[in-house]
Design an enzyme around this catalytic site. Structure first.
Site, PDB file in Angstrom:
ATOM      1  NE  ARG A 121      -0.906  -0.858   4.803  1.00 29.06           N
ATOM      2  CZ  ARG A 121      -1.690  -1.340   5.751  1.00 29.06           C
ATOM      3  NH1 ARG A 121      -2.998  -1.271   5.640  1.00 29.06           N
ATOM      4  NH2 ARG A 121      -1.169  -1.901   6.832  1.00 29.06           N
TER       5      ARG A 121
ATOM      6  CD  GLU B 137      -1.307   2.393   5.976  1.00 31.33           C
ATOM      7  OE1 GLU B 137      -0.231   1.952   6.354  1.00 31.33           O
ATOM      8  OE2 GLU B 137      -2.403   1.962   6.391  1.00 31.33           O
TER       9      GLU B 137
ATOM     10  CB  ALA C 137     -11.879   0.627  17.663  1.00 28.89           C
ATOM     11  CD  GLN C 138      -9.747  -2.411  14.352  1.00 23.92           C
ATOM     12  OE1 GLN C 138     -10.260  -3.247  13.611  1.00 23.92           O
ATOM     13  NE2 GLN C 138      -9.881  -1.106  14.156  1.00 23.92           N
TER      14      GLN C 138
ATOM     15  CG  ASP D 166      -6.272  -1.505  26.762  1.00 24.43           C
ATOM     16  OD1 ASP D 166      -6.654  -1.643  25.584  1.00 24.43           O
ATOM     17  OD2 ASP D 166      -5.689  -0.465  27.166  1.00 24.43           O
TER      18      ASP D 166
ATOM     19  CB  THR E 243      -1.456  -2.669  21.573  1.00 24.84           C
ATOM     20  OG1 THR E 243      -0.259  -2.912  20.831  1.00 24.84           O
ATOM     21  CG2 THR E 243      -1.678  -3.799  22.566  1.00 24.84           C
TER      22      THR E 243
ATOM     23  CG  ASP F 280      -1.018  -1.496  11.484  1.00 21.66           C
ATOM     24  OD1 ASP F 280      -0.315  -0.728  12.165  1.00 21.66           O
ATOM     25  OD2 ASP F 280      -2.239  -1.349  11.368  1.00 21.66           O
TER      26      ASP F 280
ATOM     27  CE  LYS G  31       0.377   1.297  15.138  1.00 22.76           C
ATOM     28  NZ  LYS G  31      -0.470   0.634  14.131  1.00 22.76           N
TER      29      LYS G  31
ATOM     30  CB  SER H 167      -2.646  -9.497  10.864  1.00 25.73           C
ATOM     31  OG  SER H 167      -3.558  -8.503  10.497  1.00 25.73           O
TER      32      SER H 167
HETATM   33  P1  NAD Z   1      -7.613   1.689  19.539  1.00 28.11           P
HETATM   34  O1  NAD Z   1      -6.786   2.916  19.731  1.00 28.11           O
HETATM   35  O2  NAD Z   1      -9.083   1.809  19.513  1.00 28.11           O
HETATM   36  O3  NAD Z   1      -7.241   0.606  20.679  1.00 28.11           O
HETATM   37  C1  NAD Z   1      -5.937   0.265  21.000  1.00 28.11           C
HETATM   38  C2  NAD Z   1      -5.890  -0.177  22.447  1.00 28.11           C
HETATM   39  O4  NAD Z   1      -4.553  -0.625  22.724  1.00 28.11           O
HETATM   40  C3  NAD Z   1      -6.194   0.941  23.438  1.00 28.11           C
HETATM   41  O5  NAD Z   1      -7.248   0.564  24.287  1.00 28.11           O
HETATM   42  C4  NAD Z   1      -4.869   1.119  24.217  1.00 28.11           C
HETATM   43  O6  NAD Z   1      -5.049   1.481  25.574  1.00 28.11           O
HETATM   44  C5  NAD Z   1      -4.255  -0.268  24.061  1.00 28.11           C
HETATM   45  N1  NAD Z   1      -2.804  -0.314  24.270  1.00 28.11           N
HETATM   46  C6  NAD Z   1      -1.845   0.525  23.794  1.00 28.11           C
HETATM   47  N2  NAD Z   1      -0.630   0.105  24.197  1.00 28.11           N
HETATM   48  C7  NAD Z   1      -0.831  -1.030  24.915  1.00 28.11           C
HETATM   49  C8  NAD Z   1       0.056  -1.922  25.599  1.00 28.11           C
HETATM   50  N3  NAD Z   1       1.358  -1.724  25.612  1.00 28.11           N
HETATM   51  N4  NAD Z   1      -0.490  -3.002  26.215  1.00 28.11           N
HETATM   52  C9  NAD Z   1      -1.834  -3.218  26.220  1.00 28.11           C
HETATM   53  N5  NAD Z   1      -2.717  -2.387  25.600  1.00 28.11           N
HETATM   54  C10 NAD Z   1      -2.214  -1.309  24.971  1.00 28.11           C
HETATM   55  O7  NAD Z   1      -7.065   1.021  18.190  1.00 28.11           O
HETATM   56  P2  NAD Z   1      -7.790  -0.090  17.272  1.00 28.11           P
HETATM   57  O8  NAD Z   1      -8.638   0.548  16.249  1.00 28.11           O
HETATM   58  O9  NAD Z   1      -8.363  -1.136  18.154  1.00 28.11           O
HETATM   59  O10 NAD Z   1      -6.513  -0.655  16.508  1.00 28.11           O
HETATM   60  C11 NAD Z   1      -5.540  -1.399  17.213  1.00 28.11           C
HETATM   61  C12 NAD Z   1      -4.340  -1.614  16.321  1.00 28.11           C
HETATM   62  O11 NAD Z   1      -4.686  -2.490  15.238  1.00 28.11           O
HETATM   63  C13 NAD Z   1      -3.814  -0.341  15.681  1.00 28.11           C
HETATM   64  O12 NAD Z   1      -2.406  -0.325  15.803  1.00 28.11           O
HETATM   65  C14 NAD Z   1      -4.235  -0.442  14.234  1.00 28.11           C
HETATM   66  O13 NAD Z   1      -3.352   0.250  13.379  1.00 28.11           O
HETATM   67  C15 NAD Z   1      -4.188  -1.946  14.032  1.00 28.11           C
HETATM   68  N6  NAD Z   1      -5.027  -2.444  12.948  1.00 28.11           N
HETATM   69  C16 NAD Z   1      -4.509  -3.434  12.183  1.00 28.11           C
HETATM   70  C17 NAD Z   1      -5.271  -3.975  11.166  1.00 28.11           C
HETATM   71  C18 NAD Z   1      -4.725  -5.108  10.345  1.00 28.11           C
HETATM   72  O14 NAD Z   1      -5.312  -5.477   9.342  1.00 28.11           O
HETATM   73  N7  NAD Z   1      -3.639  -5.712  10.762  1.00 28.11           N
HETATM   74  C19 NAD Z   1      -6.549  -3.482  10.915  1.00 28.11           C
HETATM   75  C20 NAD Z   1      -7.069  -2.490  11.733  1.00 28.11           C
HETATM   76  C21 NAD Z   1      -6.292  -1.979  12.763  1.00 28.11           C
END
Ligand code: NAD
Length: 352
Positions: free
Chosen positions: A52, A63, A146-147, A168, A208, A234, A238, A299
């Site tokens: 991407r 992206e 959120a995920q 978390d 996370t 991702d 990171k 992933s």
């Molecule tokens: P979000 O911000 O809603 O939630 C992330 C959570 O992680 C938060 O509650 C935060 O407190 C927690 N967190 C941060 N550092 C932490 C740690 N060291 N230990 C435990 N918890 C911790 O984000 P989201 O929308 O849930 O997305 C989560 C991640 O997934 C992001 O990095 C996003 O880029 C990634 N993501 C990846 C894909 C994929 O296809 N691989 C798709 C969507 C999102």
């Protein structure tokens, strides 16, 4: 014909997406979406593929994710801004387009924030069907944002996971996740450390958000036979897993050229062996080989999964009214008379 009502593009808003998901049913939606992804992974070679296109900034990344199978073209716009939640915004938002390759005309415009959470979860569960230990029932979820609930629901629907261990750094996120999942029949434990969360879990999901090389799991925490579904790392710079875990594991990826830039394997040599998931899903190579193996799904999210999700939404809205009709295509009576259409519009408005 300058009757734009006949040349509209279906637009699925956030509101309509939620209606669609509830209408289909969350678990059925996830199962069917995984089937669409599986279908596209089985015909992987026909797709145009490219890592991407990422635009990085100090707070995050924006992206573009394009792909085509020669008949349809799809792309997603998606961001990743871990600090956004502090100001009441989502870490990840997205929208996407499906278009007809023959004419180049868009066929669908849709929100993809909810759809991304669903497709990411469906992809994770699809991978885990080939990689998780047989009979896995218990999953740790580290990162309860959120995920997270979507991951839990997909693993329930596709693998029968019914025990969750949540952690978390923000305990309120775990409490919310547990409350949101309260009606779905999970046995849920909220844990005080990642160490506690992974106790007894056959599947560990890390999801996370932090723009750094984090170490959510260290090598000593991960025992034999576990499947790690590493979703949160991702982006360049990171990651979530300690490098030593990767050295002990068999690593499965979506599209290696993108994952080597963005995934956990950015920590490894550029020629470190990885297995492409499409080959596992197509039956060309094995997934989990033995009970003691540590498997990692590294992933990052690839364009073909979004293409599958766009196809799925296009098919599902057909017999519904869960979309708006968007006036997106200029369509003069005579195709080359775009200017004339503007003049006729002006005349109509001055007469009114
Ligand atoms: P979000 O911000 O809603 O939630 C992330 C959570 O992680 C938060 O509650 C935060 O407190 C927690 N967190 C941060 N550092 C932490 C740690 N060291 N230990 C435990 N918890 C911790 O984000 P989201 O929308 O849930 O997305 C989560 C991640 O997934 C992001 O990095 C996003 O880029 C990634 N993501 C990846 C894909 C994929 O296809 N691989 C798709 C969507 C999102």
């Amino acid at each position: 014909m300058e009757n734009r009502a006949l040349n509209v593009v279906p637009f699925v808003s956030v509101d309509h997406m939620m209606t669609l998901v509830l209408h289909v049913g969350m678990e059925r939606f996830l199962v069917e979406l995984a089937e669409y992804i599986e279908e596209d992974f089985r015909r992987w070679p026909v797709f145009d593929k490219t890592p991407r296109v990422a635009s990085h900034s100090s707070n995050g990344v924006i992206e573009l994710m394009p792909t085509s199978d020669g008949e349809l073209y799809g792309f997603k716009y998606v961001n990743g801004h871990p600090l956004n939640t502090r100001s009441g915004r989502q870490t990840v938002t997205a929208f996407g387009v499906l278009a007809d390759v023959g004419s180049g005309y868009p066929m669908l415009l849709t929100e993809m924030t909810i759809l991304t959470a669903l497709r990411t979860a469906a992809m994770s569960a699809l991978a885990a069907m080939h990689l998780a230990p047989a009979g896995a029932r218990c999953m740790a979820i580290i990162g309860n944002g959120a995920q997270s609930e979507f991951q839990a629901m997909a693993f329930k629907a596709l693998l029968g996971i019914d025990r969750l261990r949540l952690f978390d750094i923000d305990a309120s996120a775990s409490r919310r996740c547990a409350a949101n999942l309260g009606a779905y029949g999970f046995d849920i434990a909220i844990c005080r450390s990642p160490q506690e969360a992974i106790e007894g879990a056959q599947v560990i999901t890390t999801v996370t958000a932090d723009k750094q090389h984090a170490t959510i799991l260290t090598d000593n925490m991960v025992g034999a036979g576990v499947h790690i579904n590493a979703v949160g790392g991702d982006c360049p710079g990171k990651t979530e897993l300690h490098r030593d875990i990767l050295m002990r594991a068999e690593i499965f990826v979506e599209y290696p050229p993108q994952t080597r830039i963005e995934g956990e394997i950015q920590q490894l040599a550029a020629d470190h062996p990885v297995t492409e998931l499409w080959q596992v899903i197509s039956g060309l190579t094995a997934g989990r080989r033995d009970e003691r193996q540590i498997t990692v799904f590294d992933s990052v999210g690839f364009a073909i999964e979004d293409f599958s999700a766009l196809r799925y939404v296009r098919d599902k809205i057909r017999s519904t009214d869960f979309y708006d009709r968007l006036d997106l295509l200029a369509d003069p009576d005579e195709p080359r008379d775009l200017f004339g259409m503007l003049l006729r519009h002006a005349a109509k408005h001055s007469a009114a």
